[in-house]
Design a protein around this motif. Structure first.
Motif, PDB file in Angstrom:
ATOM      1  N   PRO A 182       1.109  -1.120   0.007  1.00 53.44           N
ATOM      2  CA  PRO A 182       0.213  -0.221   0.045  1.00 53.44           C
ATOM      3  C   PRO A 182       0.710   1.059   0.320  1.00 53.44           C
ATOM      4  CG  PRO A 182      -0.668  -1.643   1.667  1.00 53.44           C
ATOM      5  CD  PRO A 182       0.048  -2.184   1.504  1.00 53.44           C
ATOM      6  N   SER A 183       0.637   1.961  -1.194  1.00 49.93           N
ATOM      7  CA  SER A 183       1.419   3.239  -0.791  1.00 49.93           C
ATOM      8  C   SER A 183       1.388   4.328   0.352  1.00 49.93           C
ATOM      9  CB  SER A 183       0.888   4.352  -2.774  1.00 49.93           C
ATOM     10  OG  SER A 183      -0.111   4.435  -2.084  1.00 49.93           O
ATOM     11  N   VAL A 184       2.024   5.148   0.557  1.00 49.85           N
ATOM     12  CA  VAL A 184       2.115   5.755   1.757  1.00 49.85           C
ATOM     13  C   VAL A 184       2.492   7.283   1.120  1.00 49.85           C
ATOM     14  CG1 VAL A 184       3.516   6.150   4.140  1.00 49.85           C
ATOM     15  CG2 VAL A 184       2.870   4.211   2.893  1.00 49.85           C
ATOM     16  N   PRO A 185       1.486   7.901   1.681  1.00 48.28           N
ATOM     17  CA  PRO A 185       2.082   9.848   1.482  1.00 48.28           C
ATOM     18  C   PRO A 185       3.369   9.927   1.940  1.00 48.28           C
ATOM     19  CG  PRO A 185       0.260   8.785   2.574  1.00 48.28           C
ATOM     20  CD  PRO A 185       0.819   8.107   3.101  1.00 48.28           C
ATOM     21  N   GLU A 186       3.733  10.699   1.032  1.00 46.34           N
ATOM     22  CA  GLU A 186       5.870  11.332   1.204  1.00 46.34           C
ATOM     23  C   GLU A 186       6.302  12.251   1.993  1.00 46.34           C
ATOM     24  OE1 GLU A 186       9.469  10.394  -0.048  1.00 46.34           O
ATOM     25  OE2 GLU A 186       7.984   9.709  -0.546  1.00 46.34           O
ATOM     26  N   TYR A 231      -0.319  15.562  11.913  1.00 45.62           N
ATOM     27  CA  TYR A 231      -0.047  14.229  12.760  1.00 45.62           C
ATOM     28  C   TYR A 231      -1.124  13.072  12.422  1.00 45.62           C
ATOM     29  CZ  TYR A 231      -4.210  12.128  16.426  1.00 45.62           C
ATOM     30  OH  TYR A 231      -5.519  11.790  16.557  1.00 45.62           O
ATOM     31  N   LEU A 232      -2.129  13.234  11.788  1.00 46.83           N
ATOM     32  CA  LEU A 232      -3.143  12.456  11.243  1.00 46.83           C
ATOM     33  C   LEU A 232      -2.130  12.031  10.310  1.00 46.83           C
ATOM     34  CD1 LEU A 232      -5.985  14.670  10.639  1.00 46.83           C
ATOM     35  CD2 LEU A 232      -5.736  12.665  12.135  1.00 46.83           C
ATOM     36  N   GLN A 233      -1.293  12.358   8.937  1.00 45.60           N
ATOM     37  CA  GLN A 233      -0.566  12.201   8.515  1.00 45.60           C
ATOM     38  C   GLN A 233       0.443  10.553   8.418  1.00 45.60           C
ATOM     39  OE1 GLN A 233       0.655  15.455   6.497  1.00 45.60           O
ATOM     40  NE2 GLN A 233      -0.774  15.625   4.526  1.00 45.60           N
ATOM     41  N   HIS A 234       0.861  11.134   9.724  1.00 40.32           N
ATOM     42  CA  HIS A 234       2.117  10.883  10.063  1.00 40.32           C
ATOM     43  C   HIS A 234       1.478   9.157  11.169  1.00 40.32           C
ATOM     44  CE1 HIS A 234       4.764  13.680   9.270  1.00 40.32           C
ATOM     45  NE2 HIS A 234       6.288  13.176   9.664  1.00 40.32           N
ATOM     46  N   ARG A 235       0.472   9.455  11.207  1.00 39.76           N
ATOM     47  CA  ARG A 235      -0.088   8.296  11.695  1.00 39.76           C
ATOM     48  C   ARG A 235      -0.986   7.254  10.933  1.00 39.76           C
ATOM     49  NH1 ARG A 235      -3.184   6.853  17.408  1.00 39.76           N
ATOM     50  NH2 ARG A 235      -4.599   6.256  17.165  1.00 39.76           N
ATOM     51  N   ARG A 242       1.677   5.318   8.912  1.00 36.30           N
ATOM     52  CA  ARG A 242       2.371   4.249  10.095  1.00 36.30           C
ATOM     53  C   ARG A 242       1.677   2.841  10.048  1.00 36.30           C
ATOM     54  NH1 ARG A 242       1.325   6.381  15.308  1.00 36.30           N
ATOM     55  NH2 ARG A 242       1.823   3.688  16.498  1.00 36.30           N
ATOM     56  N   TRP A 243       0.150   3.553   9.693  1.00 38.30           N
ATOM     57  CA  TRP A 243      -1.020   2.228   9.631  1.00 38.30           C
ATOM     58  C   TRP A 243      -0.225   1.747   8.534  1.00 38.30           C
ATOM     59  CZ3 TRP A 243      -4.378  -1.026   9.973  1.00 38.30           C
ATOM     60  CH2 TRP A 243      -5.742  -1.032   9.060  1.00 38.30           C
ATOM     61  N   ARG A 244      -0.759   2.468   6.610  1.00 42.72           N
ATOM     62  CA  ARG A 244      -0.503   1.367   6.144  1.00 42.72           C
ATOM     63  C   ARG A 244       0.865   0.404   5.743  1.00 42.72           C
ATOM     64  NH1 ARG A 244      -1.724   6.054   1.425  1.00 42.72           N
ATOM     65  NH2 ARG A 244      -3.315   6.953   2.332  1.00 42.72           N
ATOM     66  N   ASP A 245       2.363   1.589   6.932  1.00 43.30           N
ATOM     67  CA  ASP A 245       3.083  -0.532   6.844  1.00 43.30           C
ATOM     68  C   ASP A 245       2.663  -0.930   7.893  1.00 43.30           C
ATOM     69  OD1 ASP A 245       4.986   2.387   5.636  1.00 43.30           O
ATOM     70  OD2 ASP A 245       5.315   2.796   7.494  1.00 43.30           O
ATOM     71  N   GLU A 252      -7.038  -5.102  13.512  1.00 45.24           N
ATOM     72  CA  GLU A 252      -7.138  -5.976  15.825  1.00 45.24           C
ATOM     73  C   GLU A 252      -5.529  -5.542  15.935  1.00 45.24           C
ATOM     74  OE1 GLU A 252      -8.621 -10.139  17.633  1.00 45.24           O
ATOM     75  OE2 GLU A 252      -7.887  -9.861  15.905  1.00 45.24           O
ATOM     76  N   SER A 253      -4.714  -5.882  15.111  1.00 42.53           N
ATOM     77  CA  SER A 253      -3.680  -5.631  15.814  1.00 42.53           C
ATOM     78  C   SER A 253      -2.974  -4.182  16.236  1.00 42.53           C
ATOM     79  CB  SER A 253      -1.935  -6.768  14.944  1.00 42.53           C
ATOM     80  OG  SER A 253      -2.321  -6.159  13.795  1.00 42.53           O
ATOM     81  N   TRP A 254      -3.679  -3.028  15.480  1.00 35.43           N
ATOM     82  CA  TRP A 254      -3.236  -2.270  15.193  1.00 35.43           C
ATOM     83  C   TRP A 254      -3.889  -2.042  16.243  1.00 35.43           C
ATOM     84  CZ3 TRP A 254      -0.089   2.118  13.313  1.00 35.43           C
ATOM     85  CH2 TRP A 254      -1.143   2.854  13.630  1.00 35.43           C
ATOM     86  N   SER A 255      -5.418  -2.369  16.409  1.00 35.46           N
ATOM     87  CA  SER A 255      -5.624  -1.827  17.650  1.00 35.46           C
ATOM     88  C   SER A 255      -4.742  -1.663  19.192  1.00 35.46           C
ATOM     89  CB  SER A 255      -7.402  -1.886  17.965  1.00 35.46           C
ATOM     90  OG  SER A 255      -7.778  -3.284  17.857  1.00 35.46           O
TER      91      SER A 255
END
Length: 197
Positions: free
Chosen positions: A3-7, A64-68, A71-74, A99-102
């Protein structure tokens, strides 16, 4: 597929401290409840440093939202790497990732949903709305791509149904309506997917 992550622009050490402090405070206390003085104090920097690095509180919220989200996309990419072959289990890996992220990251539910709830209707030009919308559209498109790869009939309609299950689970988690909403959503998603193949 990764999944692509924003630069994202690299951060100076001071900017990283500001972003880390703001991220914790925004998620735990809410965006409106946290002022720049509190963030600067928690980061051990001056307000001038905060404004020099981010320009405004709104820009800091978006960062904050972009960096979070990055991390979620990774995290999603790592989960998908465990199920490389197209099929139902690869699609369901999104629910496993959630589930594992939460466990460590979502005690108060989805940061994007929470931020959206704080900013109003999104038609006032506030930069948060396009950011949270982009994040949700990305996940919908990912579900769509995974459904197409798995030869699911009517993949976009299925992606929308899966998105509703995912969003319902994350809101349920944040509201503490019942325990373990992602496994419950995963079971329903599996039934739908098996019927659509």
């Amino acid at each position: 597929m990764k999944p692509s992550v924003p630069e994202l622009a690299p951060l100076t050490p001071g900017a990283r401290r500001v972003l880390d402090a703001a991220s914790t405070l925004f998620y735990e206390k809410g965006i409106h409840a946290v002022g720049v003085d509190t963030i600067a104090d928690a980061a051990g920097v001056t307000k001038k440093t905060l404004y020099d690095r981010f320009g405004s509180k709104e820009t800091l919220v978006v960062a904050y939202l972009q960096h979070r989200d990055a991390r979620w996309r990774d995290h999603v990419a790592e989960q998908l790497a465990r199920v490389p072959e197209p099929g139902v289990e690869r699609i369901l890996a999104i629910f496993d990732a959630a589930e594992s992220w939460s466990d460590d990251n979502s005690s108060k539910g989805c940061s994007a949903i929470n931020a959206r709830a704080e900013i109003g209707d999104g038609h006032d030009g506030h930069p948060v709305f396009p950011e949270v919308s982009r994040q949700k559209v990305w996940l919908l498109d990912l579900f769509d791509e995974l459904c197409r790869d798995a030869s699911v009939s009517k993949p976009r309609a299925m992606a929308e149904a899966l998105m509703l299950l995912y969003e319902g689970a994350i809101v349920t988690l944040g509201m503490e309506t019942f325990a373990n909403p992602f496994p419950a959503a995963r079971r329903v998603a599996k039934t739908l997917l098996e019927q659509a193949r």
